[in-house]
Design a protein around this motif. Structure first.
Motif, short mmCIF file in Angstrom:
data_model
loop_
_atom_site.label_atom_id
_atom_site.label_comp_id
_atom_site.label_asym_id
_atom_site.label_seq_id
_atom_site.Cartn_x
_atom_site.Cartn_y
_atom_site.Cartn_z
N SER A 84 0.85 -1.18 0.00
CA SER A 84 0.00 0.00 0.00
C SER A 84 0.88 1.24 0.00
O SER A 84 2.04 1.20 0.46
CB SER A 84 -0.94 0.01 1.22
OG SER A 84 -0.21 0.08 2.41
N TYR A 103 -3.52 0.51 -3.08
CA TYR A 103 -3.06 -0.80 -2.60
C TYR A 103 -3.19 -1.82 -3.73
O TYR A 103 -4.00 -1.67 -4.64
CB TYR A 103 -3.85 -1.26 -1.38
CG TYR A 103 -5.35 -1.30 -1.58
CD1 TYR A 103 -5.98 -2.44 -2.05
CD2 TYR A 103 -6.12 -0.17 -1.35
CE1 TYR A 103 -7.34 -2.45 -2.27
CE2 TYR A 103 -7.48 -0.18 -1.56
CZ TYR A 103 -8.09 -1.32 -2.02
OH TYR A 103 -9.44 -1.34 -2.25
N LEU A 119 -5.84 -2.90 3.64
CA LEU A 119 -6.41 -1.57 3.80
C LEU A 119 -6.65 -1.26 5.28
O LEU A 119 -6.33 -0.16 5.75
CB LEU A 119 -7.69 -1.41 3.00
CG LEU A 119 -8.36 -0.04 3.08
CD1 LEU A 119 -7.41 1.10 2.73
CD2 LEU A 119 -9.59 -0.02 2.18
N ILE A 136 -10.24 7.47 -0.79
CA ILE A 136 -9.78 6.35 -1.61
C ILE A 136 -10.60 6.36 -2.89
O ILE A 136 -11.83 6.52 -2.85
CB ILE A 136 -9.94 4.99 -0.91
CG1 ILE A 136 -9.14 4.99 0.39
CG2 ILE A 136 -9.50 3.86 -1.81
CD1 ILE A 136 -9.22 3.69 1.15
#
Length: 176
Positions: A84, A103, A119, A136
């Motif tokens: 990530s 990620y 995550l 995100i």
């Protein structure tokens, strides 16, 4: 499936072979990630890891780049499953497409819950940085990512055509 012996790490010299295995996993699946870094990973792994640390510290960043922490999901401290990027702040471009966290999970390990765990652990690191909410983004048709974001509390803000990729993306906020 029980996801045990997982942690987030920063790369060290003992992870070189596992990283090369991860890169090969992507290549075997027809996903050519790490192409720009591959020669350095092979020839001077320590310089590669130092560059990641410099990016985290905000040293030597190209125009438009922000400090970012690169974290690796590892099983049994040896087998790299995914990575990530945790961007410490947002530029106007990242506010539109990219967000705070990106990620990836190696293709041979997808569909097993690793993306959700990756995550979740990265969100903990964002909290440690003092961030209170995380943006995100993902391609709207990337159903696995949509699920991962949802399982981690993502709230859809909107969907729009990306001015970066030209495809429809979904933008989510996760409140820490």
């Amino acid at each position: 499936m029980v996801l045990t012996n997982l942690s987030l790490i920063k790369l060290a010299s003992e992870h070189k072979q596992s990283l090369l295995s991860l890169v090969e996993d992507f290549h075997s699946a027809g996903e050519y990630r790490f192409q720009s870094d591959l020669e350095q990973i092979h020839n001077d792994f320590d310089v590669y890891t130092q560059r990641l640390l410099a990016m985290e510290a905000g040293v030597g960043l190209s125009k438009g780049m922000v400090p970012q922490t690169t974290l690796w999901l590892v099983r049994d401290n040896t087998y790299l499953i995914g990575k990530s990027h945790l961007r410490h702040q947002l530029t106007p471009t990242l506010k539109h497409h990219g967000g705070h966290i990106g990620y990836i999970v190696r293709p041979s390990e997808r569909g097993r819950g690793y993306g959700t765990r990756l995550l979740k652990l990265t969100l903990g690191k964002a909290r440690d940085l003092g961030l209170s909410r995380i943006l995100i983004t993902c391609d709207t048709d990337n159903i696995p990512s949509v699920r991962v974001i949802g399982k981690n509390g993502g709230v859809l803000e909107n969907q729009l055509i990306s001015n970066v990729s030209g495809v429809m993306i979904s933008r989510y906020w996760i409140y820490l």
